[in-house]
Write an enzyme that holds these catalytic residues in place. Structure first.
Site, mmCIF file in Angstrom:
data_model
loop_
_atom_site.group_PDB
_atom_site.id
_atom_site.type_symbol
_atom_site.label_atom_id
_atom_site.label_comp_id
_atom_site.label_asym_id
_atom_site.label_seq_id
_atom_site.Cartn_x
_atom_site.Cartn_y
_atom_site.Cartn_z
ATOM 1 N N HIS A 362 -9.902 -6.057 70.104
ATOM 2 C CA HIS A 362 -11.042 -6.932 70.361
ATOM 3 C C HIS A 362 -12.225 -6.676 69.448
ATOM 4 C CE1 HIS A 362 -8.703 -8.179 73.814
ATOM 5 N NE2 HIS A 362 -9.323 -9.312 73.583
ATOM 6 N N GLU A 603 -0.538 -16.942 77.784
ATOM 7 C CA GLU A 603 -0.542 -15.733 76.954
ATOM 8 C C GLU A 603 0.434 -14.672 77.459
ATOM 9 O OE1 GLU A 603 -4.503 -14.101 76.680
ATOM 10 O OE2 GLU A 603 -4.968 -14.506 78.764
ATOM 11 N N ASN A 626 -2.772 -14.146 70.725
ATOM 12 C CA ASN A 626 -2.915 -12.700 70.481
ATOM 13 C C ASN A 626 -2.114 -11.910 71.504
ATOM 14 O OD1 ASN A 626 -4.825 -13.635 68.713
ATOM 15 N ND2 ASN A 626 -6.554 -13.161 70.056
ATOM 16 N N CYS A 674 -6.157 -20.858 71.141
ATOM 17 C CA CYS A 674 -7.408 -20.171 70.813
ATOM 18 C C CYS A 674 -7.157 -18.737 70.368
ATOM 19 C CB CYS A 674 -8.357 -20.199 72.012
ATOM 20 S SG CYS A 674 -7.686 -19.403 73.465
HETATM 21 C C1 PEP Z 1 -5.466 -14.234 73.195
HETATM 22 O O1 PEP Z 1 -4.918 -13.360 73.865
HETATM 23 O O2 PEP Z 1 -4.908 -14.853 72.284
HETATM 24 C C2 PEP Z 1 -6.871 -14.568 73.437
HETATM 25 C C3 PEP Z 1 -7.428 -15.594 72.842
HETATM 26 O O3 PEP Z 1 -7.576 -13.758 74.275
HETATM 27 P P1 PEP Z 1 -8.117 -12.306 73.876
HETATM 28 O O4 PEP Z 1 -7.892 -12.116 72.409
HETATM 29 O O5 PEP Z 1 -9.540 -12.254 74.264
HETATM 30 O O6 PEP Z 1 -7.249 -11.423 74.707
HETATM 31 MG MG MG Z 2 -5.816 -12.654 75.694
#
Ligand code: PEP
Ligand code: MG
Length: 757
Positions: A362, A603, A626, A674
């Protein structure tokens, strides 16, 4: 068996605490020799010319050190290197590969066992034991030495790198360290090392200028701790037995000027800053205790460490307030966190380097959003020795240079200039629509978290927010924000983008996102209590957040609510019930507001397979690639060691992405993405061809993606998708995309000039 394991543990522990290469090697040769009851133990390390040099020995003549050198394949040591496996011979001299060096006095030793020291798939050196009587080392010996070598490889590599740093001191000798790209861009600046407070092994090395002042400061901190301990002793007097009370006296005695204090004073007098000098002395003593045979004395190691931390906390606390950040600060840490970034004044932060973590951690995502060049997972970086050095961060390649030479600096300055030109060129696209040559429109949205992103996003021509990570403002505080505090923060976001849509995700903590005031300690945090699982267990937190979001949207009506980490229909139903409850309460309280659209993040693999059922119950889907990638490939997104296996273009990931968009569309809902993948120009083409309705990405990449989409036709994108879907390896997918981009004349990474460093 038990004692072997103990020896292993205590050797590794002792070696890890040593702070320079000669010490590391000296401990290894003497302790391994003792543990294996042999007559010789030596370490050979790869030299700059690729040959293997005897660096330390206990048993051979010391004069041979640094004189004996063997090329791969040469002699028994070279044979270990060439074969990358142990060589175990009973009569070394009669072996055809044997090479004799008279300066070693080796002729007395017949049996030879050598094992490779392998780090990052490279043979870093060879660990050898020898003995005079003619016998083969047995299987147990071999297994022990192999285990030892596997555990020591990382420590030796680290000590070697640190050695480079110590040897060069302030006099500049260029050194290069490799990690993975965290955020693109070039930064040239001065390093500032940050470490969690009271962590004895992470104290940055600093020289002290005013020795007398440092000594006084050290004495003040010691007496503060003495007072604390005395006060604690008095407080607990009633509840302690005699032995326990004696412990307090022992602590006080250790702090005595003649004991630990005196050693630290000597180091400060030599010019080392107090926190580092203190930590060095404490680690050494802790080790001495840990190494003792007597169980009671071994336990005292814990006391030394505890005392060490107490004093260190004072030494660092008083240093904190006067932390000065230079103009082009390159922040370096073992594990950088969002709040560490927050402490640097924004106009001074030029680059980031983290020893732990990888491109999808992150902190890297945050860095990309802020446009700060970042390198992650630089596992061999001797970060504690890096403070105050000139540094170049190459966020494209994932490399870091310390003390760059004039030549390299010039090259990178040229790259940085080129980069500025490129960015300027892309800025011109801001007000042009994101559409293909044949006029297919693809909305590009941004991911945000900080207010700073908002400005950058608008400057880059974003048409909405696909993911506002609400945990970011939560991370930067020391307690949960109240409903009203949240409302104000959310209102700023909604207002800045109105009339465009802002998709706010409910709190997604856990995994690698820990709130300092709400710690979650788990063995497998990514498979544990995170995202919606936490907030459903805490409806108080969830409801306050939903109320704040809905109240913030009054009169703007541009809010969408997004639920993270959904892995079952019931989680979705429970979340929806809470959202409806909050909404109806607000209406009853007199708020005139619409119920915002609700969506789920896809996800988790379970959500991919239930995308249709989830879509039937919501207004939109948004893929979090992600996490989806980490869960599909079983690769921790945060682990530098497996960063190469985190393949965003893995065919399995592409297939899942295609299935989600297809299934979502059968239910008539909009499907977006996203995850960071959406911000890769090559991936964006595939996602567009798959039918994604909106791509949401970091503001930095948005103009790059737009420039690529504007350079191709939808038909070309669809042809590319048809080409890559049958491929079986991520590398083949990337190669095919690169080839296509070359054909249409765009550079996928949109990276400026190469540097030949
Ligand atoms: C993801 O997991 O792709 C996402 C957008 O959320 P984060 O990266 O905050 O876990
Ligand atoms: Mg995520």
């Amino acid at each position: 068996m038990e004692s072997m394991l103990n020896s292993l543990r205590s050797i590794v522990q002792e070696v890890s605490a040593a702070r320079d290469l000669p010490k590391v090697l000296a401990i290894i040769v003497s302790r391994v020799k003792r543990a294996m009851h042999t007559q010789v133990c030596s370490v050979y390390l790869r030299g700059p010319k690729g040959d293997y040099v005897l660096m330390a020995t206990d048993g051979l003549q010391q004069q041979a050190v640094e004189r004996v050198r063997l090329a791969p394949g040469q002699g028994l040591v070279g044979r270990v290197v060439a074969r990358e496996e142990p060589v175990n011979v009973e009569d070394a001299e009669s072996h055809p590969a044997f090479r004799y060096f008279p300066e070693t006095g080796e002729e007395h030793f017949n049996s030879f066992l050598g094992v490779p020291i392998i780090h990052h798939r490279q043979v870093l050196g060879v660990l050898v034991v020898q003995q005079s009587e003619r016998r083969r080392f047995d299987e147990g010996d071999e297994a022990f030495l192999v285990t030892m070598s596997a555990q020591l490889a990382g420590v030796i590599a680290h000590a070697e790198a640190t050695g480079t740093m110590v040897a060069i001191g302030a006099a500049a000798v260029q050194a290069r360290f490799v990690g993975v790209s965290g955020a693109p861009g070039i930064a040239i600046g001065e390093s500032v090392v940050v470490a969690p407070l009271a962590d004895l092994t992470g104290v940055p090395y600093q020289q002290c200028e005013d020795i007398e002042a440092e000594l006084m400061f050290f004495q003040r901190c010691l007496s503060a701790v003495r007072n604390d301990i005395k006060a604690l002793g008095v407080q607990l007097e009633e509840r302690l037995n005699r032995e326990e009370r004696a412990l307090f006296d022992a602590y006080l005695a250790m702090l005595d000027d003649a004991a630990l204090g005196a050693e630290v004073v000597t180091k400060i007098r030599q010019g080392t800053c107090a926190p580092y000098a203190w930590s060095e002395v404490i680690l050494e003593h802790e080790n001495n205790f840990a190494d003792m045979d007597d169980a009671y004395l071994r336990e005292r190691a814990t006391d030394v460490r505890d005392l060490g931390r107490r004093v260190l906390a004072y030494l660092q606390e008083s240093n904190q307030s006067c932390k000065i950040y230079p103009d082009h600060t390159i922040l370096i840490g073992d594990e950088l966190t969002a709040s560490m970034l927050g402490e640097v004044p924004e106009n001074k932060l030029a680059g980031l380097v983290s020893v732990q973590g990888s491109g999808n951690s992150h902190v890297a995502i945050l860095a990309r959003a802020m446009g700060i060049p970042t390198v992650m997972g630089v596992v061999d970086l001797p970060h504690t020795r890096m403070d105050g050095r000139p540094v170049i961060v190459d966020g494209y390649k994932g490399t870091v240079y310390s003390n760059p030479g004039v030549q390299l600096r010039k090259q990178y300055q040229a790259v940085a200039k080129e980069e500025q030109k490129l960015v300027k060129g892309l800025e011109a696209l801001r007000d042009l629509p994101c559409e293909t040559l044949d006029k297919y429109r693809l909305p590009l949205w941004v991911n945000t978290g900080l207010m700073a992103d908002v400005v950058r996003s608008l400057e880059h021509g974003a048409e909405g927010v696909g993911l506002y990570r609400t945990e970011v403002p939560f991370l930067l505080r020391d307690r949960f924000p109240t409903e009203e505090e949240q409302r104000l923060i959310y209102r700023d976001q909604l207002r800045a983008f109105a009339p465009h849509t802002v998709t706010m995700r409910t709190l997604d903590v856990g995994g690698d996102k820990a709130l300092p005031y709400f710690p979650i300690e788990e063995d497998n945090p990514f498979l544990g209590w995170r995202g919606i699982r936490v907030t459903l267990d805490h409806p108080d937190i969830f409801l306050a957040q939903i109320r704040a979001m809905i109240r913030a949207s009054i009169g703007l009506d541009n809010l969408r609510i997004l639920l993270p980490m959904i892995s079952s229909i019931s989680e979705l139903e429970q979340s929806k019930a809470l959202i409806h409850r909050a909404y109806h309460e607000l209406v009853e309280e007199g708020c005139e507001v619409n119920l915002p659209p609700i969506g789920v993040m896809i996800e988790v693999p379970a959500a991919v397979y239930q995308a249709r059922e989830l879509a039937a119950r919501v207004d939109f889907l948004s893929v979090g690639s992600n996490d989806l990638t980490q869960y599909l490939l079983a690769v921790d997104r945060n682990n530098a060691r497996v960063a190469n296996q985190y393949q965003a273009f893995h065919p399995a990931v592409l297939r899942a992405l295609q299935q989600v968009v297809h299934d979502g569309h059968t239910q008539g809902v909009s499907v977006g993405i996203c995850g960071e993948l959406a911000g890769d120009p090559g991936a964006a083409i595939l996602l567009m061809a798959m039918g994604y309705d909106v791509l949401s990405m970091n503001a930095t990449n948005l103009p790059k993606v737009k420039s690529v989409i504007r350079a191709i036709t939808l038909a070309q994108a669809e042809a590319l998708l048809d080409d890559v879907m049958p491929l079986v390896e991520a590398e083949q997918v990337c190669a095919r995309i690169d080839q296509m981009l070359l054909e249409v004349g765009v550079n996928r990474v949109v990276r400026p000039l190469e540097v030949d460093a």
